[in-house]
Motif scaffolding. Structure first.
Motif, PDB file in Angstrom:
ATOM      1  N   TRP A   1      -8.920 -11.160   4.908  1.00 23.92           N
ATOM      2  CA  TRP A   1      -8.741  -9.696   4.881  1.00 23.92           C
ATOM      3  C   TRP A   1      -9.735  -9.064   3.911  1.00 23.92           C
ATOM      4  N   TYR A   2      -9.856  -9.636   2.718  1.00 26.37           N
ATOM      5  CA  TYR A   2     -10.758  -9.078   1.704  1.00 26.37           C
ATOM      6  C   TYR A   2     -12.207  -9.143   2.167  1.00 26.37           C
TER       7      TYR A   2
ATOM      8  N   VAL B   1      -4.636  -2.988  -2.480  1.00 28.73           N
ATOM      9  CA  VAL B   1      -3.508  -3.707  -1.877  1.00 28.73           C
ATOM     10  C   VAL B   1      -3.869  -5.177  -1.706  1.00 28.73           C
ATOM     11  N   VAL B   2      -5.062  -5.426  -1.172  1.00 29.77           N
ATOM     12  CA  VAL B   2      -5.489  -6.812  -0.952  1.00 29.77           C
ATOM     13  C   VAL B   2      -5.568  -7.567  -2.274  1.00 29.77           C
TER      14      VAL B   2
ATOM     15  N   TRP C   1       2.883   1.690  -0.059  1.00 28.44           N
ATOM     16  CA  TRP C   1       1.859   1.225   0.878  1.00 28.44           C
ATOM     17  C   TRP C   1       0.891   2.330   1.299  1.00 28.44           C
ATOM     18  N   ASP C   2       1.416   3.536   1.551  1.00 25.53           N
ATOM     19  CA  ASP C   2       0.588   4.631   2.052  1.00 25.53           C
ATOM     20  C   ASP C   2      -0.233   5.301   0.959  1.00 25.53           C
TER      21      ASP C   2
ATOM     22  N   GLU D   1      -6.603   0.449   0.230  1.00 27.20           N
ATOM     23  CA  GLU D   1      -6.478  -0.840   0.909  1.00 27.20           C
ATOM     24  C   GLU D   1      -7.053  -1.991   0.090  1.00 27.20           C
TER      25      GLU D   1
ATOM     26  N   TYR E   1     -12.837  -6.620   4.830  1.00 26.35           N
ATOM     27  CA  TYR E   1     -12.856  -5.245   4.311  1.00 26.35           C
ATOM     28  C   TYR E   1     -14.182  -4.930   3.636  1.00 26.35           C
TER      29      TYR E   1
END
Length: 205
Positions: free
Chosen positions: A150-151, A35-36, A27-28, A32, A154
């Motif tokens: 979310w996408y 990830v999405v 995750w880190d 991002e 972002y």
């Protein structure tokens, strides 16, 4: 091919689990936006599992309720055309943006398809079936919707999408729906198709 035709959705769910573990474990370290897009890919795999395995009665919904088919176990949608269409959607349309996350319009189109799934399953199919649920609706509401929001948040908050990006993503989405879903079903429909859905896949429809 026979084994793949029977279990492609099961393999998809397995892959969704593997990708989910990969995302959580890294995750880190994953950007991002990627990830999405990975989660968007996972969402379509779960969506397909819901449609064709559990509860898995999308074949009955499509052929009986939508098309009033005289051959509901194999026309117009059959187990082979369902496999081909869904594999192209998942492993071409949804996976490509993961490989090229900086091409925003490429990632925007599957997100728009996710929103389209909400309308199709949540409104159109439910009205046709006079129901409050049909296979695919859960993933549409609880995966495609939040991941899509979310996408969009972002790419807009980071100024990654231009007017041309919105236009290209929308056009690509419309073309994909037409070729992969509408024409895909028409090209492979066959009243004599040997590739039938099981009674379980037809369900109570």
């Amino acid at each position: 091919m026979h084994i793949l035709r029977r279990h492609w959705q099961d393999l998809g769910l397995l892959l969704a689990a593997v990708v989910s573990v990969y995302i959580l474990s890294n995750w880190d370290y994953i950007a991002e936006i990627r990830v999405v897009l990975w989660l968007s890919f996972v969402s379509i795999l779960i969506h397909q599992f819901e449609e064709y395995r559990w509860p898995g009665t999308f074949g009955g919904l499509f052929n009986v309720i939508i098309f009033k088919s005289p051959h509901p176990d194999h026309y117009p949608l059959n187990s082979h055309s369902a496999m081909v269409i869904n594999l192209l959607i998942a492993y071409l349309f949804y996976l490509l943006p993961v490989l090229f996350p900086d091409v925003i319009w490429l990632g925007l189109a599957p997100i728009l398809m996710g929103f389209f799934q909400i309308i199709w399953h949540g409104v159109f199919a439910n009205l046709k079936a006079r129901s409050i649920y049909n296979p695919g609706l859960f993933a549409a509401l609880f995966l495609h919707l939040p991941i899509g929001i979310w996408y969009i948040h972002y790419i807009t908050s980071h100024n990654l999408v231009s007017l041309s990006g919105w236009i290209m993503g929308t056009v690509y989405f419309v073309i994909a729906v037409y070729l992969l879903i509408i024409q895909g079903n028409m090209w492979m429909k066959n009243p004599q198709s040997p590739y039938s859905f099981s009674k379980k896949q037809l369900g109570d429809y």
